[in-house]
Design a protein around this motif. Structure first.
Motif, PDB file in Angstrom:
ATOM      1  N   PRO A  13      56.571  63.463  31.651  1.00  0.00           N
ATOM      2  CA  PRO A  13      56.373  62.575  30.499  1.00  0.00           C
ATOM      3  C   PRO A  13      54.890  62.458  30.147  1.00  0.00           C
ATOM      4  CG  PRO A  13      57.781  61.561  32.174  1.00  0.00           C
ATOM      5  CD  PRO A  13      57.160  62.772  32.795  1.00  0.00           C
ATOM      6  N   ALA A  14      54.620  62.280  28.870  1.00  0.00           N
ATOM      7  CA  ALA A  14      53.223  62.131  28.430  1.00  0.00           C
ATOM      8  C   ALA A  14      52.552  60.960  29.136  1.00  0.00           C
ATOM      9  CB  ALA A  14      53.179  61.949  26.919  1.00  0.00           C
ATOM     10  N   GLU A  72      48.318  70.270  38.177  1.00  0.00           N
ATOM     11  CA  GLU A  72      48.660  69.854  39.538  1.00  0.00           C
ATOM     12  C   GLU A  72      49.523  68.601  39.438  1.00  0.00           C
ATOM     13  OE1 GLU A  72      46.558  69.178  43.884  1.00  0.00           O
ATOM     14  OE2 GLU A  72      45.345  69.068  42.070  1.00  0.00           O
ATOM     15  N   VAL A  73      50.749  68.688  39.909  1.00  0.00           N
ATOM     16  CA  VAL A  73      51.711  67.603  39.738  1.00  0.00           C
ATOM     17  C   VAL A  73      52.428  67.298  41.047  1.00  0.00           C
ATOM     18  CG1 VAL A  73      52.092  68.106  37.297  1.00  0.00           C
ATOM     19  CG2 VAL A  73      53.511  69.243  39.031  1.00  0.00           C
ATOM     20  N   VAL A  74      53.059  66.133  41.069  1.00  0.00           N
ATOM     21  CA  VAL A  74      53.937  65.757  42.179  1.00  0.00           C
ATOM     22  C   VAL A  74      55.297  65.390  41.600  1.00  0.00           C
ATOM     23  CG1 VAL A  74      52.107  64.943  43.709  1.00  0.00           C
ATOM     24  CG2 VAL A  74      53.144  63.356  42.090  1.00  0.00           C
ATOM     25  N   PHE A 121      52.362  65.549  19.519  1.00  0.00           N
ATOM     26  CA  PHE A 121      53.055  66.797  19.818  1.00  0.00           C
ATOM     27  C   PHE A 121      52.101  67.987  19.720  1.00  0.00           C
ATOM     28  CE2 PHE A 121      56.374  70.038  18.265  1.00  0.00           C
ATOM     29  CZ  PHE A 121      56.614  70.480  19.557  1.00  0.00           C
ATOM     30  N   ALA A 122      51.243  67.969  18.697  1.00  0.00           N
ATOM     31  CA  ALA A 122      50.267  69.051  18.517  1.00  0.00           C
ATOM     32  C   ALA A 122      49.301  69.121  19.693  1.00  0.00           C
ATOM     33  CB  ALA A 122      49.505  68.849  17.210  1.00  0.00           C
ATOM     34  N   GLU A 123      48.904  67.953  20.214  1.00  0.00           N
ATOM     35  CA  GLU A 123      47.998  67.927  21.371  1.00  0.00           C
ATOM     36  C   GLU A 123      48.709  68.415  22.632  1.00  0.00           C
ATOM     37  OE1 GLU A 123      44.662  67.127  21.528  1.00  0.00           O
ATOM     38  OE2 GLU A 123      44.876  67.293  19.353  1.00  0.00           O
ATOM     39  N   LEU A 124      49.967  68.017  22.778  1.00  0.00           N
ATOM     40  CA  LEU A 124      50.732  68.447  23.957  1.00  0.00           C
ATOM     41  C   LEU A 124      50.955  69.953  23.955  1.00  0.00           C
ATOM     42  CD1 LEU A 124      53.409  65.596  24.157  1.00  0.00           C
ATOM     43  CD2 LEU A 124      51.512  65.982  25.738  1.00  0.00           C
ATOM     44  N   LYS A 125      51.167  70.535  22.787  1.00  0.00           N
ATOM     45  CA  LYS A 125      51.405  71.979  22.697  1.00  0.00           C
ATOM     46  C   LYS A 125      50.190  72.779  23.163  1.00  0.00           C
ATOM     47  CE  LYS A 125      52.916  72.320  18.405  1.00  0.00           C
ATOM     48  NZ  LYS A 125      53.470  72.954  17.181  1.00  0.00           N
ATOM     49  N   LYS A 126      49.016  72.183  23.092  1.00  0.00           N
ATOM     50  CA  LYS A 126      47.803  72.876  23.561  1.00  0.00           C
ATOM     51  C   LYS A 126      47.831  73.101  25.069  1.00  0.00           C
ATOM     52  CE  LYS A 126      44.829  70.994  19.883  1.00  0.00           C
ATOM     53  NZ  LYS A 126      43.661  70.131  19.588  1.00  0.00           N
ATOM     54  N   PRO A 179      44.427  61.206  32.846  1.00  0.00           N
ATOM     55  CA  PRO A 179      43.608  60.793  31.696  1.00  0.00           C
ATOM     56  C   PRO A 179      42.976  61.954  30.938  1.00  0.00           C
ATOM     57  CG  PRO A 179      43.210  59.349  33.567  1.00  0.00           C
ATOM     58  CD  PRO A 179      44.095  60.454  34.063  1.00  0.00           C
ATOM     59  N   ALA A 180      42.584  63.012  31.669  1.00  0.00           N
ATOM     60  CA  ALA A 180      41.929  64.142  31.013  1.00  0.00           C
ATOM     61  C   ALA A 180      42.857  64.895  30.068  1.00  0.00           C
ATOM     62  CB  ALA A 180      41.383  65.102  32.070  1.00  0.00           C
ATOM     63  N   HIS A 181      44.173  64.807  30.303  1.00  0.00           N
ATOM     64  CA  HIS A 181      45.137  65.548  29.484  1.00  0.00           C
ATOM     65  C   HIS A 181      45.958  64.656  28.555  1.00  0.00           C
ATOM     66  CE1 HIS A 181      44.909  68.606  32.961  1.00  0.00           C
ATOM     67  NE2 HIS A 181      44.193  69.053  31.948  1.00  0.00           N
ATOM     68  N   TYR A 182      45.799  63.355  28.684  1.00  0.00           N
ATOM     69  CA  TYR A 182      46.611  62.459  27.848  1.00  0.00           C
ATOM     70  C   TYR A 182      46.207  62.600  26.386  1.00  0.00           C
ATOM     71  CZ  TYR A 182      49.115  58.365  26.224  1.00  0.00           C
ATOM     72  OH  TYR A 182      49.979  57.533  25.558  1.00  0.00           O
ATOM     73  N   PRO A 183      47.179  62.796  25.482  1.00  0.00           N
ATOM     74  CA  PRO A 183      46.855  62.987  24.060  1.00  0.00           C
ATOM     75  C   PRO A 183      46.376  61.680  23.409  1.00  0.00           C
ATOM     76  CG  PRO A 183      49.231  62.915  24.372  1.00  0.00           C
ATOM     77  CD  PRO A 183      48.626  62.892  25.739  1.00  0.00           C
ATOM     78  N   ARG A 184      45.082  61.598  23.140  1.00  0.00           N
ATOM     79  CA  ARG A 184      44.520  60.387  22.538  1.00  0.00           C
ATOM     80  C   ARG A 184      44.546  60.512  21.018  1.00  0.00           C
ATOM     81  NH1 ARG A 184      41.953  61.427  27.214  1.00  0.00           N
ATOM     82  NH2 ARG A 184      41.630  59.708  28.665  1.00  0.00           N
ATOM     83  N   VAL A 185      45.553  59.920  20.445  1.00  0.00           N
ATOM     84  CA  VAL A 185      45.718  59.939  18.990  1.00  0.00           C
ATOM     85  C   VAL A 185      45.581  58.502  18.488  1.00  0.00           C
ATOM     86  CG1 VAL A 185      47.279  60.474  17.092  1.00  0.00           C
ATOM     87  CG2 VAL A 185      47.242  61.936  19.115  1.00  0.00           C
ATOM     88  N   PRO A 186      44.527  58.201  17.705  1.00  0.00           N
ATOM     89  CA  PRO A 186      44.244  56.827  17.278  1.00  0.00           C
ATOM     90  C   PRO A 186      45.425  56.112  16.628  1.00  0.00           C
ATOM     91  CG  PRO A 186      42.436  58.279  16.705  1.00  0.00           C
ATOM     92  CD  PRO A 186      43.538  59.150  17.187  1.00  0.00           C
ATOM     93  N   ASP A 187      46.100  56.776  15.701  1.00  0.00           N
ATOM     94  CA  ASP A 187      47.180  56.112  14.981  1.00  0.00           C
ATOM     95  C   ASP A 187      48.546  56.264  15.654  1.00  0.00           C
ATOM     96  OD1 ASP A 187      47.468  58.765  14.558  1.00  0.00           O
ATOM     97  OD2 ASP A 187      47.492  58.701  12.369  1.00  0.00           O
ATOM     98  N   GLY A 188      48.599  56.953  16.797  1.00  0.00           N
ATOM     99  CA  GLY A 188      49.857  57.124  17.525  1.00  0.00           C
ATOM    100  C   GLY A 188      50.869  57.988  16.811  1.00  0.00           C
TER     101      GLY A 188
END
Length: 352
Positions: free
Chosen positions: A172-173, A205-207, A193-198, A178-187
């Motif tokens: 989940p987003a 590295e995940v658990v 989605f465009a940021e996640l596709k990058k 924090p370095a990868h979380y999509p920071r979109v001002p207006d949500g």
């Protein structure tokens, strides 16, 4: 008391005495002691024997046994002392590539998908057993908070799709670092989605935080992945170390290199060559051995470089042999003399 009643009482007493002796209990015990003898029996050798006796396989159990016969599109497995298991029909077809190499005497693990069928066999599934074992590994990994470095396969408006051991999982987003979380001002969901596709194609590295085989739910998190095991591996390395590693993946922004089991580092595209690199994927292939230099260690992440293993060609070509002119001034006065000579890695084919 009449003689008849006395005789009857005596007979009953003699019978009780005989029963007590047969059961191994001394005669003449009070009722309280006799009542407690049942509890003793439950804790005695017989109880231990019953407790250690193997339990009959039930639906969804994973069982193991030797192959005792191989027939046409069916394999028989000895499940002593409960009978014989069979893999046939759809279950055989789904695992035929594996089963065609099975010989009599080989031990295989399978999942019980049907109890005694019409022929008296216990129906087994190799495919579902494999899935069950993988899910069991996932549950253990979730408990131990084992960290994995996995590639992002897809993105949707809610997060990322990641595959682990053939199982599709969801990151989940909200569980991104924090370095990868999509920071979109207006949500805006489309912008998120465009940021996640990058991130598709990158390795994170995940658990595993949720592993539910019944619901087929595998959830990942990128938060708190720094494990003591990884930290101990990173401690072995220092900035300036030159080591050999194996390329495990290439993306548009660089290549990942495995330094040892459980530890990978990134060679960013800017650290691959002194000359311009247009596409890392055309330079290095997975499985290729490369020599790298450790240039940074931060938050248990290792940054690597390939280009720093050779001298900077700009310094050599942009310094005047007579006056020791600096690189910048040489670039201004005579840019033609400041073209870097290609490093060994730039001799590889590039796109186009």
């Amino acid at each position: 008391m009449s003689e008849t009643a006395a005789d009857e009482t005596s007979v009953v007493a003699d019978e009780n005495s005989e029963m007590e002796e047969k059961e191994g209990l001394p005669s003449g015990l009070p009722d309280e002691a006799l009542a407690g003898s049942g509890a003793l029996a439950k804790e005695g050798p017989m109880a231990e024997l019953i407790g250690t006796a193997p339990k009959r396989p039930m639906l969804d159990d994973v069982v193991e046994g030797p192959v005792v016969a191989v027939g046409r599109a069916r394999v028989f497995v000895d499940l002593h002392p409960f009978g014989t298991g069979i893999i046939y029909g759809r279950e055989y077809l789904s695992a035929r590539e594996t089963l065609k190499n099975v010989n009599i005497g080989d031990t295989i693990a399978a999942k019980v998908v049907g109890e005694d069928n019409e022929e008296g066999y216990i129906e087994l599934s190799l495919r579902e057993a494999r899935q069950a074992l993988i899910w069991n590994e996932a549950e253990v990994a979730a408990q131990k908070k084992t960290a994995f470095e996995l590639p992002v396969a897809e993105a949707n408006k809610g997060g990322l799709i990641i595959e682990w051991n053939g199982l599709p999982g969801f990151l989940p987003a909200s569980q991104l670092a924090p370095a990868h979380y999509p920071r979109v001002p207006d949500g805006d969901k489309d912008k998120i989605f465009a940021e996640l596709k990058k991130l598709v194609g990158t390795r994170l590295e995940v658990v595993i935080i949720t592993a539910n085989p019944k619901e087929q739910k595998l959830i990942f998190s990128e938060k708190g992945t720094g494990s003591p095991e990884r930290a101990s591996l990173v401690e072995k390395y220092h900035v300036g170390d030159t080591v050999e590693g194996i390329v495990t993946g290439a993306t548009e922004f660089g290549v990942f290199v495995k330094l040892e089991e459980g530890l990978e580092g990134l060679v960013h595209i800017s650290e691959m060559d002194w000359a311009l690199v247009e596409n890392p994927k055309t330079r290095y292939k997975p499985g290729e051995t490369v020599k790298v230099k450790v240039i940074e260690i931060k938050d248990d992440k290792v940054s690597l470089s390939i280009k720093t293993l050779v001298d900077d060609p700009w310094k050599a070509s942009c310094t005047s042999p007579n006056s020791g002119t600096s690189r910048n001034s040489a670039l201004v006065s005579n840019s033609a003399k400041c073209t870097p000579s290609p490093s060994p890695s730039s001799s590889r084919k590039t796109e186009g």
